[in-house]
Design a protein around this motif. Structure first.
Motif, PDB file in Angstrom:
ATOM      1  N   LYS A 291      24.773 -41.063  50.543  1.00  0.00           N
ATOM      2  CA  LYS A 291      23.537 -40.493  49.976  1.00  0.00           C
ATOM      3  C   LYS A 291      23.793 -39.152  49.298  1.00  0.00           C
ATOM      4  O   LYS A 291      23.136 -38.151  49.563  1.00  0.00           O
ATOM      5  CB  LYS A 291      22.458 -40.392  51.037  1.00  0.00           C
ATOM      6  CG  LYS A 291      22.083 -41.750  51.577  1.00  0.00           C
ATOM      7  CD  LYS A 291      20.953 -41.695  52.560  1.00  0.00           C
ATOM      8  CE  LYS A 291      20.638 -43.127  52.951  1.00  0.00           C
ATOM      9  NZ  LYS A 291      20.071 -43.292  54.228  1.00  0.00           N
ATOM     10  N   VAL A 292      24.780 -39.167  48.409  1.00  0.00           N
ATOM     11  CA  VAL A 292      25.161 -37.984  47.649  1.00  0.00           C
ATOM     12  C   VAL A 292      24.357 -37.964  46.347  1.00  0.00           C
ATOM     13  O   VAL A 292      24.028 -39.013  45.800  1.00  0.00           O
ATOM     14  CB  VAL A 292      26.682 -38.013  47.364  1.00  0.00           C
ATOM     15  CG1 VAL A 292      27.119 -36.878  46.482  1.00  0.00           C
ATOM     16  CG2 VAL A 292      27.455 -37.987  48.672  1.00  0.00           C
ATOM     17  N   CYS A 293      24.076 -36.776  45.839  1.00  0.00           N
ATOM     18  CA  CYS A 293      23.328 -36.631  44.593  1.00  0.00           C
ATOM     19  C   CYS A 293      24.101 -37.231  43.413  1.00  0.00           C
ATOM     20  O   CYS A 293      25.298 -37.496  43.508  1.00  0.00           O
ATOM     21  CB  CYS A 293      23.016 -35.162  44.323  1.00  0.00           C
ATOM     22  SG  CYS A 293      24.474 -34.164  43.962  1.00  0.00           S
ATOM     23  N   ASN A 294      23.422 -37.443  42.305  1.00  0.00           N
ATOM     24  CA  ASN A 294      24.036 -38.071  41.131  1.00  0.00           C
ATOM     25  C   ASN A 294      25.236 -37.284  40.606  1.00  0.00           C
ATOM     26  O   ASN A 294      26.207 -37.873  40.145  1.00  0.00           O
ATOM     27  CB  ASN A 294      23.006 -38.270  40.022  1.00  0.00           C
ATOM     28  CG  ASN A 294      22.053 -39.397  40.349  1.00  0.00           C
ATOM     29  OD1 ASN A 294      22.371 -40.279  41.140  1.00  0.00           O
ATOM     30  ND2 ASN A 294      20.882 -39.368  39.754  1.00  0.00           N
ATOM     31  N   LYS A 295      25.183 -35.968  40.642  1.00  0.00           N
ATOM     32  CA  LYS A 295      26.307 -35.152  40.174  1.00  0.00           C
ATOM     33  C   LYS A 295      27.543 -35.412  41.046  1.00  0.00           C
ATOM     34  O   LYS A 295      28.651 -35.486  40.546  1.00  0.00           O
ATOM     35  CB  LYS A 295      25.924 -33.667  40.181  1.00  0.00           C
ATOM     36  CG  LYS A 295      26.866 -32.805  39.405  1.00  0.00           C
ATOM     37  CD  LYS A 295      26.808 -33.131  37.940  1.00  0.00           C
ATOM     38  CE  LYS A 295      27.704 -32.216  37.142  1.00  0.00           C
ATOM     39  NZ  LYS A 295      27.873 -32.643  35.774  1.00  0.00           N
ATOM     40  N   GLY A 296      27.338 -35.561  42.340  1.00  0.00           N
ATOM     41  CA  GLY A 296      28.439 -35.889  43.240  1.00  0.00           C
ATOM     42  C   GLY A 296      29.023 -37.259  42.940  1.00  0.00           C
ATOM     43  O   GLY A 296      30.234 -37.457  42.983  1.00  0.00           O
ATOM     44  N   LYS A 297      28.160 -38.207  42.621  1.00  0.00           N
ATOM     45  CA  LYS A 297      28.619 -39.551  42.245  1.00  0.00           C
ATOM     46  C   LYS A 297      29.407 -39.499  40.940  1.00  0.00           C
ATOM     47  O   LYS A 297      30.425 -40.181  40.785  1.00  0.00           O
ATOM     48  CB  LYS A 297      27.429 -40.496  42.090  1.00  0.00           C
ATOM     49  CG  LYS A 297      26.727 -40.799  43.387  1.00  0.00           C
ATOM     50  CD  LYS A 297      25.473 -41.638  43.144  1.00  0.00           C
ATOM     51  CE  LYS A 297      24.658 -41.758  44.404  1.00  0.00           C
ATOM     52  NZ  LYS A 297      23.395 -42.463  44.183  1.00  0.00           N
TER      53      LYS A 297
END
Length: 159
Positions: free
Chosen positions: A21-27
């Motif tokens: 459940k990481v933010c989009n920037k992390g993805k």
């Protein structure tokens, strides 16, 4: 550019940030790492965008992917400080091998991967802001940006 992950494992490492459940920037950063095009100074220098391939943090070695996320002495201090903070405040410790930091740990609890993903995101933000990644700044960033919550002796970042 050479791929970082064996093709048979790409899907597992692609899914890891979503599972954590990481933010989009992390993805996005994970995607760039897996496919070998995270904007390190070595890559930017080859593209004639950076003036040098030298590391922004230590100014000693070329900043390739592994150096930027793991080998740099300033980054090692960041990861060590994060682990020390986790032990002091929550009695937990991350397994910080090169593979676990660069790709994630397929066998670790998602909370561990979440902290590592946000740590990598913070290192990248530090690079782009031309600052050294410091654990206390990361913890404050986590509290202010991601809402740091402590529950059942686990640290959870909620976006």
């Amino acid at each position: 550019m050479k791929k970082v992950v064996h093709p048979k494992l790409v899907k597992k490492y692609h899914i890891l940030p979503t599972a954590a459940k990481v933010c989009n920037k992390g993805k996005e950063i994970q995607f760039k790492i897996i496919h070998g095009f995270l904007a390190t100074n070595v890559l930017l220098y080859k593209m004639n965008i950076a003036n040098s391939s030298q590391c922004n943090f230590c100014c000693l070695y070329d900043q390739n992917l592994y150096h930027m996320l793991y080998d740099c002495i300033e980054v090692k201090n960041f990861w060590f400080g994060l682990n020390e903070w986790l032990v002091r405040s929550h009695g937990k410790r991350l397994t910080l091998s090169l593979q676990n930091i660069v790709l994630g740990d397929l066998n670790a609890p998602m909370i561990s991967n979440k902290l590592i993903f946000y740590g990598k995101l913070f290192i990248c933000k530090s690079k782009y802001n031309d600052t050294v990644p410091i654990t206390s700044t990361f913890i404050n960033w986590g509290k202010n940006t991601l809402t740091l919550i402590s529950c059942n002796m686990q640290v959870v970042f909620c976006s």
